[in-house]
Design an enzyme around this catalytic site. Structure first.
Site, mmCIF file in Angstrom:
data_model
loop_
_atom_site.group_PDB
_atom_site.id
_atom_site.type_symbol
_atom_site.label_atom_id
_atom_site.label_comp_id
_atom_site.label_asym_id
_atom_site.label_seq_id
_atom_site.Cartn_x
_atom_site.Cartn_y
_atom_site.Cartn_z
ATOM 1 N N HIS A 173 0.824 -1.210 0.000
ATOM 2 C CA HIS A 173 0.000 0.000 0.000
ATOM 3 C C HIS A 173 0.859 1.261 0.000
ATOM 4 C CE1 HIS A 173 -2.798 2.860 2.329
ATOM 5 N NE2 HIS A 173 -3.330 2.718 1.137
ATOM 6 N N HIS B 186 -0.603 10.796 -2.884
ATOM 7 C CA HIS B 186 -1.980 10.447 -2.539
ATOM 8 C C HIS B 186 -2.876 11.672 -2.394
ATOM 9 C CE1 HIS B 186 -5.341 9.495 0.204
ATOM 10 N NE2 HIS B 186 -5.348 8.328 -0.418
ATOM 11 N N GLU C 50 -3.489 3.828 -8.920
ATOM 12 C CA GLU C 50 -4.799 4.427 -8.665
ATOM 13 C C GLU C 50 -4.843 5.853 -9.200
ATOM 14 O OE1 GLU C 50 -7.855 5.962 -5.173
ATOM 15 O OE2 GLU C 50 -6.221 4.599 -4.605
#
Length: 289
Positions: free
Chosen positions: A37, A79, A138
């Site tokens: 992650h 992120h 992502e």
């Protein structure tokens, strides 16, 4: 008489829970793809080259990372939309150029040993790690980031043309329409939907023409959901596992991939006891729901 019946009922329930817990622990553990992650973010600052290198060293199968667009339309690996949490700077990523972003320290917030780590560009990650480990990318806010989906498709296609194995790349997002668009642009790269709320069979079926996997917030996962997803030939990934005891729970649910901050470790006697206790708590809660 009634007291004896109540005691017998309670004893039966407790015995049933013990048997259920024991049978749970003796089930075979399903193999899974290990997905780091934001890199190995328990050991190094998230979404940095240091975290990605650590994931390789630890033997993860994939790195999960996030991409956003800079002011000058470059894909950068970070992120948050704001740089404040993970750097020594302030401001929004899409209002800063790559030159400005590269001046920031993205490591010392985590530990002084990582002072000087930079925010990577996606092409830098592809160059350094594309042949070493799988990449699960992502797209963050692709519906508002101008041309993100198109830019990602173009960049990945150029690396594939130069020899990168398309099976080493996966792309995911919470935004269904952007994943559909990405699949239309790059049908040779696996695409998937991120889920933070339950999804019914109808919607699962409707996404299958452009998505090959679903990445699901782990509390939402159940045998029923996974069975439905597998009927439609989806792979199912769980996110984000932060405790060791959760690995075996996900494996017994038979997920295909586990997104986690750290690798699964060999269970000690103490951790087995904790697992048993926590699983017992789950069973008791479900019994009285």
């Amino acid at each position: 008489m009634r007291g004896s019946l109540n005691k017998s009922l309670i004893a039966s329930v407790i015995l049933g829970l013990i048997i259920s817990s024991l049978s749970y622990f003796f089930q075979p553990l399903f193999p899974f793809k290990s997905i780091a992650h934001r890199g190995a973010s328990a050991y190094a600052p998230e979404n940095t080259m240091a975290a990605f290198e650590k994931a390789v060293d630890l033997g993860f199968d994939y790195i999960e990372l996030d991409v956003r667009m800079s002011k000058d339309h470059q894909l950068v690996v970070i992120h948050d939309g704001d740089v404040k949490r993970t750097t020594n700077g302030e401001g929004f990523v899409n209002e800063m150029t790559v030159e400005e972003l590269k001046q920031l320290d993205a490591g010392s917030w985590f530990d002084e040993a990582y002072e000087g780590e930079k925010i990577p560009l996606l092409y830098e990650v592809l160059e350094q790690f594309g042949e070493k480990i799988g990449l699960l990318i992502e797209m963050k806010s692709p519906e508002t980031e101008n041309m993100m989906t198109e830019s990602l498709s173009i960049l990945l296609s150029s690396f594939i043309k130069d020899g990168l194995n398309p099976r080493a790349i996966k792309v995911q997002s919470f935004h269904v329409n952007e994943i559909k668009k990405f699949h239309e642009l790059s049908p040779n790269i696996e695409a998937g939907i991120l889920l933070s709320k339950p999804l019914d069979m109808f919607h699962l079926a409707s996404y299958r023409s452009f998505a090959s996997f679903v990445a699901v917030h782990h509390p939402l996962l159940s045998k029923s959901f996974i069975s439905q997803a597998k009927l439609l030939d989806y792979e199912v990934y769980s996110w984000t596992i932060k405790h060791q005891y959760q690995f075996s729970i996900m494996q017994r649910l038979k997920v295909h991939g586990i997104i986690s901050n750290e690798e699964k470790k060999t269970a000690s006697n103490q951790s087995l006891a904790i697992n048993f206790f926590k699983r017992g708590q789950e069973l008791i809660k479900r019994s009285f729901m």
